[in-house]
Design a protein around this motif. Structure first.
Motif, PDB file in Angstrom:
ATOM      1  N   LYS A   1      51.518  10.511  41.839  1.00  0.00           N
ATOM      2  CA  LYS A   1      51.418  11.763  42.591  1.00  0.00           C
ATOM      3  C   LYS A   1      51.868  12.943  41.738  1.00  0.00           C
ATOM      4  CE  LYS A   1      52.954  14.116  46.800  1.00  0.00           C
ATOM      5  NZ  LYS A   1      53.787  14.050  48.029  1.00  0.00           N
ATOM      6  N   LYS A   2      52.960  12.753  40.990  1.00  0.00           N
ATOM      7  CA  LYS A   2      53.476  13.822  40.142  1.00  0.00           C
ATOM      8  C   LYS A   2      52.481  14.166  39.036  1.00  0.00           C
ATOM      9  CE  LYS A   2      57.915  15.326  38.303  1.00  0.00           C
ATOM     10  NZ  LYS A   2      59.322  14.931  38.054  1.00  0.00           N
ATOM     11  N   ALA A   3      51.870  13.122  38.440  1.00  0.00           N
ATOM     12  CA  ALA A   3      50.872  13.341  37.388  1.00  0.00           C
ATOM     13  C   ALA A   3      49.691  14.131  37.928  1.00  0.00           C
ATOM     14  CB  ALA A   3      50.406  12.005  36.828  1.00  0.00           C
ATOM     15  N   ASN A   4      49.287  13.799  39.152  1.00  0.00           N
ATOM     16  CA  ASN A   4      48.167  14.497  39.777  1.00  0.00           C
ATOM     17  C   ASN A   4      48.514  15.951  40.071  1.00  0.00           C
ATOM     18  OD1 ASN A   4      45.467  14.363  40.977  1.00  0.00           O
ATOM     19  ND2 ASN A   4      46.516  14.729  42.903  1.00  0.00           N
ATOM     20  N   LEU A   5      49.734  16.202  40.557  1.00  0.00           N
ATOM     21  CA  LEU A   5      50.171  17.570  40.864  1.00  0.00           C
ATOM     22  C   LEU A   5      50.264  18.426  39.605  1.00  0.00           C
ATOM     23  CD1 LEU A   5      52.961  16.895  43.531  1.00  0.00           C
ATOM     24  CD2 LEU A   5      50.724  17.940  43.929  1.00  0.00           C
ATOM     25  N   ILE A   6      50.777  17.829  38.525  1.00  0.00           N
ATOM     26  CA  ILE A   6      50.876  18.561  37.257  1.00  0.00           C
ATOM     27  C   ILE A   6      49.479  18.927  36.760  1.00  0.00           C
ATOM     28  CG2 ILE A   6      51.517  18.398  34.814  1.00  0.00           C
ATOM     29  CD1 ILE A   6      53.847  16.590  35.668  1.00  0.00           C
TER      30      ILE A   6
ATOM     31  N   PHE B   1      52.125  28.179  45.057  1.00  0.00           N
ATOM     32  CA  PHE B   1      53.447  28.448  44.476  1.00  0.00           C
ATOM     33  C   PHE B   1      53.609  27.809  43.103  1.00  0.00           C
ATOM     34  CE2 PHE B   1      54.312  29.156  48.995  1.00  0.00           C
ATOM     35  CZ  PHE B   1      55.093  30.304  48.953  1.00  0.00           C
ATOM     36  N   GLY B   2      52.675  26.980  42.705  1.00  0.00           N
ATOM     37  CA  GLY B   2      52.742  26.334  41.400  1.00  0.00           C
ATOM     38  C   GLY B   2      53.478  25.007  41.439  1.00  0.00           C
ATOM     39  N   PHE B   3      53.622  24.393  40.281  1.00  0.00           N
ATOM     40  CA  PHE B   3      54.323  23.109  40.196  1.00  0.00           C
ATOM     41  C   PHE B   3      55.825  23.358  40.228  1.00  0.00           C
ATOM     42  CE2 PHE B   3      56.275  19.552  37.950  1.00  0.00           C
ATOM     43  CZ  PHE B   3      55.727  18.486  38.659  1.00  0.00           C
ATOM     44  N   ASN B   4      56.508  22.684  41.149  1.00  0.00           N
ATOM     45  CA  ASN B   4      57.937  22.940  41.329  1.00  0.00           C
ATOM     46  C   ASN B   4      58.794  22.163  40.334  1.00  0.00           C
ATOM     47  OD1 ASN B   4      57.010  20.612  42.961  1.00  0.00           O
ATOM     48  ND2 ASN B   4      59.197  20.369  43.369  1.00  0.00           N
ATOM     49  N   ILE B   5      59.896  22.775  39.955  1.00  0.00           N
ATOM     50  CA  ILE B   5      60.896  22.118  39.116  1.00  0.00           C
ATOM     51  C   ILE B   5      62.102  21.806  39.998  1.00  0.00           C
ATOM     52  CG2 ILE B   5      62.372  22.296  37.075  1.00  0.00           C
ATOM     53  CD1 ILE B   5      59.385  22.302  36.459  1.00  0.00           C
ATOM     54  N   GLY B   6      62.506  20.544  40.019  1.00  0.00           N
ATOM     55  CA  GLY B   6      63.643  20.156  40.857  1.00  0.00           C
ATOM     56  C   GLY B   6      63.374  20.416  42.322  1.00  0.00           C
ATOM     57  N   SER B   7      64.255  21.192  42.958  1.00  0.00           N
ATOM     58  CA  SER B   7      64.146  21.452  44.398  1.00  0.00           C
ATOM     59  C   SER B   7      63.380  22.729  44.720  1.00  0.00           C
ATOM     60  CB  SER B   7      65.552  21.532  45.017  1.00  0.00           C
ATOM     61  OG  SER B   7      66.225  20.296  44.883  1.00  0.00           O
ATOM     62  N   GLU B   8      62.757  23.353  43.704  1.00  0.00           N
ATOM     63  CA  GLU B   8      61.940  24.528  43.984  1.00  0.00           C
ATOM     64  C   GLU B   8      60.778  24.142  44.894  1.00  0.00           C
ATOM     65  OE1 GLU B   8      62.402  26.773  39.639  1.00  0.00           O
ATOM     66  OE2 GLU B   8      60.543  25.757  40.199  1.00  0.00           O
ATOM     67  N   TYR B   9      60.298  25.116  45.645  1.00  0.00           N
ATOM     68  CA  TYR B   9      59.158  24.868  46.524  1.00  0.00           C
ATOM     69  C   TYR B   9      57.882  25.112  45.733  1.00  0.00           C
ATOM     70  CZ  TYR B   9      56.849  24.508  51.072  1.00  0.00           C
ATOM     71  OH  TYR B   9      56.109  24.092  52.136  1.00  0.00           O
ATOM     72  N   GLY B  10      56.945  24.181  45.791  1.00  0.00           N
ATOM     73  CA  GLY B  10      55.716  24.317  45.016  1.00  0.00           C
ATOM     74  C   GLY B  10      54.493  23.889  45.787  1.00  0.00           C
ATOM     75  N   GLY B  11      53.327  24.109  45.182  1.00  0.00           N
ATOM     76  CA  GLY B  11      52.067  23.699  45.776  1.00  0.00           C
ATOM     77  C   GLY B  11      51.411  24.775  46.622  1.00  0.00           C
TER      78      GLY B  11
END
Length: 282
Positions: free
Chosen positions: A38-43, A78-88
């Motif tokens: 899932k992470k690979a797909n989001l990146i 919002f883009g790809f999140n780092i850590g607890s940032e909100y993304g997507g």
């Protein structure tokens, strides 16, 4: 003072960046556990979206978008999140009191859906189903207007058939009358009158039919958006951020699905109080 950048260094950095990214994605994709897929797909999704945004930077004109006002609901990446940032790709609520139409940026608070197994964090504000209700009202209003317009179109079609029939009868009467006679002139005038009425009705019918088709497509888009909505919304006030308007997916114009959808004054006041609580001195 600007620093001169050598082309060779840029090429080297590009190669290293691509190599690092590819190595990371290959590791995530080929991990036997599958937990990183899932992470690979989001990146990957974000890199494609980010590339489009960069390509759009030089030609982007914020005045081509609608003006965004405080309380407006927007859908943005919002883009790809780092850590607890909100993304997507998610909803956000506009916070600016006065956002200039030509401003390239706007400040938003990200919105997330209510999770049945999670308690709302103290840094957030529950909004209930207000966004869903607002969009549903918009859907129902357009749906009612479409139904009324479709009834008008049906009536016009029926009237057009009647007038066409009258035109045919008047033409036959003309053919059966002596040319140059008063009766001939009357039937000819009737035929021309009916024919002109049919043409005018046809023009109006075509305009309304085109509008009805366009509005039906628009209604379907709103319905599709509603179908993907989840129960309840939460404003993540501690994730407040200023973003480029390039990131906004919808609405960009008055035909955007979310155009005209805003939070109530009551909900915005709850957000105001939470902003004061989190970011101002007491």
């Amino acid at each position: 003072m600007s620093i001169e950048i050598a082309k060779e260094n840029v090429i080297l950095n590009k190669k290293e960046a691509i190599k690092s990214l590819n190595k990371l994605l290959e590791y995530y994709i080929n991990d036997p556990s599958g937990k990183h897929l899932k992470k690979a797909n989001l990146i990957s999704y974000w890199i494609k979206a980010y590339t489009r945004f960069i390509n759009f930077e030089e030609t982007f004109d914020p005045t081509r978008n609608i003006s965004y006002k405080r309380g407006n609901i927007v859908k943005l990446n919002f883009g790809f999140n780092i850590g607890s940032e909100y993304g997507g790709l998610h909803y956000g609520v506009v916070l600016d009191n006065h956002n200039s139409h030509n401003s390239p940026v706007v400040t938003v608070i990200p919105l997330t859906s209510v999770k049945a197994d999670k308690v709302t964090h103290s840094n957030s504000v529950e909004l209930g189903n207000e966004i869903y209700r607002s969009l549903k009202i918009k859907y129902d209003t357009i749906s009612k207007a479409l139904a009324d317009e479709q009834e008008e179109i049906s009536e016009m079609l029926a009237m057009s058939k009647i007038l066409s029939s009258l035109t045919d009868e008047a033409i036959k009467d003309t053919q059966n009358s002596e040319r140059g006679s008063e009766e001939f002139s009357k039937h000819l005038h009737d035929a021309e009158t009916y024919l002109n009425a049919v043409k005018k009705l046809q023009e109006v019918w075509e305009t309304k039919s085109k509008h009805n088709t366009e509005e039906s497509d628009y209604l379907n888009k709103i319905g599709e958006e509603i179908s993907h909505m989840k129960e309840g919304s939460i404003a993540l006030v501690n994730q407040i951020t200023t973003i480029s308007k390039i990131r906004i997916f919808d609405p960009r114009n008055l035909k955007g699905v979310l155009a005209g959808v805003s939070l109530s004054e009551e909900s915005m006041e709850k957000i105001n109080q939470k902003v004061k609580e989190l970011y101002t001195f007491h």
